[in-house]
Motif scaffolding. Structure first.
Motif, PDB file in Angstrom:
ATOM      1  N   LYS A  44      24.177  11.065  -9.726  1.00 38.36           N
ATOM      2  CA  LYS A  44      25.410  11.600  -9.148  1.00 38.36           C
ATOM      3  C   LYS A  44      26.632  10.756  -9.487  1.00 38.36           C
ATOM      4  CE  LYS A  44      23.419  14.191  -5.357  1.00 38.36           C
ATOM      5  NZ  LYS A  44      23.397  14.425  -3.914  1.00 38.36           N
ATOM      6  N   GLU A  45      26.461   9.444  -9.525  1.00 37.57           N
ATOM      7  CA  GLU A  45      27.588   8.560  -9.815  1.00 37.57           C
ATOM      8  C   GLU A  45      28.109   8.791 -11.239  1.00 37.57           C
ATOM      9  OE1 GLU A  45      24.548   7.341  -8.800  1.00 37.57           O
ATOM     10  OE2 GLU A  45      25.065   7.208  -6.680  1.00 37.57           O
ATOM     11  N   GLU A  46      27.174   8.937 -12.187  1.00 37.10           N
ATOM     12  CA  GLU A  46      27.586   9.181 -13.568  1.00 37.10           C
ATOM     13  C   GLU A  46      28.212  10.560 -13.719  1.00 37.10           C
ATOM     14  OE1 GLU A  46      24.314   8.392 -16.200  1.00 37.10           O
ATOM     15  OE2 GLU A  46      24.289   6.262 -15.715  1.00 37.10           O
ATOM     16  N   LEU A  47      27.684  11.532 -12.995  1.00 31.02           N
ATOM     17  CA  LEU A  47      28.259  12.873 -13.042  1.00 31.02           C
ATOM     18  C   LEU A  47      29.685  12.861 -12.492  1.00 31.02           C
ATOM     19  CD1 LEU A  47      27.873  15.808 -13.782  1.00 31.02           C
ATOM     20  CD2 LEU A  47      26.882  16.178 -11.503  1.00 31.02           C
ATOM     21  N   ALA A  48      29.915  12.080 -11.454  1.00 30.79           N
ATOM     22  CA  ALA A  48      31.264  11.954 -10.893  1.00 30.79           C
ATOM     23  C   ALA A  48      32.214  11.325 -11.914  1.00 30.79           C
ATOM     24  CB  ALA A  48      31.238  11.134  -9.610  1.00 30.79           C
ATOM     25  N   GLU A  49      31.720  10.321 -12.654  1.00 26.52           N
ATOM     26  CA  GLU A  49      32.543   9.704 -13.696  1.00 26.52           C
ATOM     27  C   GLU A  49      32.833  10.701 -14.822  1.00 26.52           C
ATOM     28  OE1 GLU A  49      31.485   5.719 -15.064  1.00 26.52           O
ATOM     29  OE2 GLU A  49      30.174   5.568 -13.316  1.00 26.52           O
ATOM     30  N   LEU A  50      31.814  11.471 -15.194  1.00 31.57           N
ATOM     31  CA  LEU A  50      32.007  12.502 -16.223  1.00 31.57           C
ATOM     32  C   LEU A  50      33.042  13.518 -15.768  1.00 31.57           C
ATOM     33  CD1 LEU A  50      31.192  13.924 -18.888  1.00 31.57           C
ATOM     34  CD2 LEU A  50      29.394  15.083 -17.563  1.00 31.57           C
ATOM     35  N   ASP A  51      32.933  13.978 -14.535  1.00 29.92           N
ATOM     36  CA  ASP A  51      33.890  14.960 -14.011  1.00 29.92           C
ATOM     37  C   ASP A  51      35.302  14.402 -13.939  1.00 29.92           C
ATOM     38  OD1 ASP A  51      32.012  16.961 -13.843  1.00 29.92           O
ATOM     39  OD2 ASP A  51      31.566  16.605 -11.723  1.00 29.92           O
ATOM     40  N   ALA A  52      35.433  13.123 -13.653  1.00 25.13           N
ATOM     41  CA  ALA A  52      36.762  12.506 -13.634  1.00 25.13           C
ATOM     42  C   ALA A  52      37.370  12.514 -15.033  1.00 25.13           C
ATOM     43  CB  ALA A  52      36.683  11.079 -13.093  1.00 25.13           C
ATOM     44  N   GLU A  53      36.554  12.218 -16.037  1.00 25.34           N
ATOM     45  CA  GLU A  53      37.038  12.233 -17.425  1.00 25.34           C
ATOM     46  C   GLU A  53      37.369  13.661 -17.864  1.00 25.34           C
ATOM     47  OE1 GLU A  53      38.028  10.156 -21.038  1.00 25.34           O
ATOM     48  OE2 GLU A  53      37.944   9.686 -18.910  1.00 25.34           O
ATOM     49  N   VAL A  54      36.563  14.612 -17.449  1.00 23.39           N
ATOM     50  CA  VAL A  54      36.819  16.028 -17.737  1.00 23.39           C
ATOM     51  C   VAL A  54      38.170  16.436 -17.155  1.00 23.39           C
ATOM     52  CG1 VAL A  54      36.095  18.369 -17.080  1.00 23.39           C
ATOM     53  CG2 VAL A  54      34.426  16.769 -18.028  1.00 23.39           C
ATOM     54  N   ALA A  55      38.420  16.050 -15.919  1.00 24.97           N
ATOM     55  CA  ALA A  55      39.692  16.382 -15.270  1.00 24.97           C
ATOM     56  C   ALA A  55      40.857  15.697 -15.969  1.00 24.97           C
ATOM     57  CB  ALA A  55      39.649  15.991 -13.792  1.00 24.97           C
ATOM     58  N   ARG A  56      40.672  14.444 -16.344  1.00 24.95           N
ATOM     59  CA  ARG A  56      41.734  13.703 -17.015  1.00 24.95           C
ATOM     60  C   ARG A  56      42.115  14.352 -18.343  1.00 24.95           C
ATOM     61  NH1 ARG A  56      42.777   9.898 -20.786  1.00 24.95           N
ATOM     62  NH2 ARG A  56      40.641   9.751 -21.558  1.00 24.95           N
ATOM     63  N   LEU A  57      41.104  14.827 -19.075  1.00 25.85           N
ATOM     64  CA  LEU A  57      41.339  15.414 -20.394  1.00 25.85           C
ATOM     65  C   LEU A  57      41.639  16.914 -20.342  1.00 25.85           C
ATOM     66  CD1 LEU A  57      38.501  13.566 -22.335  1.00 25.85           C
ATOM     67  CD2 LEU A  57      40.962  13.093 -22.414  1.00 25.85           C
ATOM     68  N   GLY A  58      41.409  17.527 -19.192  1.00 23.77           N
ATOM     69  CA  GLY A  58      41.665  18.962 -19.068  1.00 23.77           C
ATOM     70  C   GLY A  58      40.713  19.793 -19.911  1.00 23.77           C
ATOM     71  N   THR A  59      39.438  19.451 -19.874  1.00 19.98           N
ATOM     72  CA  THR A  59      38.444  20.158 -20.671  1.00 19.98           C
ATOM     73  C   THR A  59      37.279  20.547 -19.771  1.00 19.98           C
ATOM     74  OG1 THR A  59      37.190  20.061 -22.745  1.00 19.98           O
ATOM     75  CG2 THR A  59      37.281  18.028 -21.452  1.00 19.98           C
ATOM     76  N   SER A  60      36.131  20.830 -20.341  1.00 16.53           N
ATOM     77  CA  SER A  60      34.946  21.167 -19.555  1.00 16.53           C
ATOM     78  C   SER A  60      33.857  20.139 -19.811  1.00 16.53           C
ATOM     79  CB  SER A  60      34.430  22.555 -19.943  1.00 16.53           C
ATOM     80  OG  SER A  60      33.913  22.549 -21.265  1.00 16.53           O
ATOM     81  N   ARG A  61      32.877  20.106 -18.936  1.00 12.03           N
ATOM     82  CA  ARG A  61      31.740  19.197 -19.136  1.00 12.03           C
ATOM     83  C   ARG A  61      31.096  19.461 -20.491  1.00 12.03           C
ATOM     84  NH1 ARG A  61      28.354  19.893 -13.533  1.00 12.03           N
ATOM     85  NH2 ARG A  61      29.645  18.588 -12.181  1.00 12.03           N
ATOM     86  N   GLU A  62      30.838  20.724 -20.756  1.00 11.17           N
ATOM     87  CA  GLU A  62      30.151  21.100 -21.989  1.00 11.17           C
ATOM     88  C   GLU A  62      30.914  20.632 -23.227  1.00 11.17           C
ATOM     89  OE1 GLU A  62      28.828  25.107 -24.425  1.00 11.17           O
ATOM     90  OE2 GLU A  62      29.200  25.254 -22.276  1.00 11.17           O
TER      91      GLU A  62
END
Length: 80
Positions: A44-62
């Motif tokens: 979950k912690e890594e997923l939260a970090e991934l989601d933060a980067e996704v939000a920062r870049l304005g993209t999707s996880r995929e």
């Protein structure tokens, strides 16, 4: 083929104007490649970090994970 600045192109595109005259259709090609669905389990912690980067870049996880994998493969694991 006509040419314009990036800013002009972006404005026209955003306004819904036809921008096809600015493409070099004679040299266009369609890249067909097959996709395969994969699953990825993350803590979950890594997923939260991934989601933060996704939000920062304005993209999707995929898209972000695909980009990272492509970059790593193109580098031929040079960091190892």
């Amino acid at each position: 083929m006509k040419t314009i600045t990036t800013a002009e192109f972006d404005r026209k595109f955003d306004d819904g104007e036809d921008v096809s005259e600015y493409f070099d259709w004679a040299n266009a090609r369609r890249v067909n490649w097959e996709h395969e669905l994969v699953e990825l389990e993350l803590p979950k912690e890594e997923l939260a970090e991934l989601d933060a980067e996704v939000a920062r870049l304005g993209t999707s996880r995929e898209r972000l994970v695909t980009k990272w994998v492509r970059e790593r493969l193109q580098g031929k694991f040079a960091a190892e």
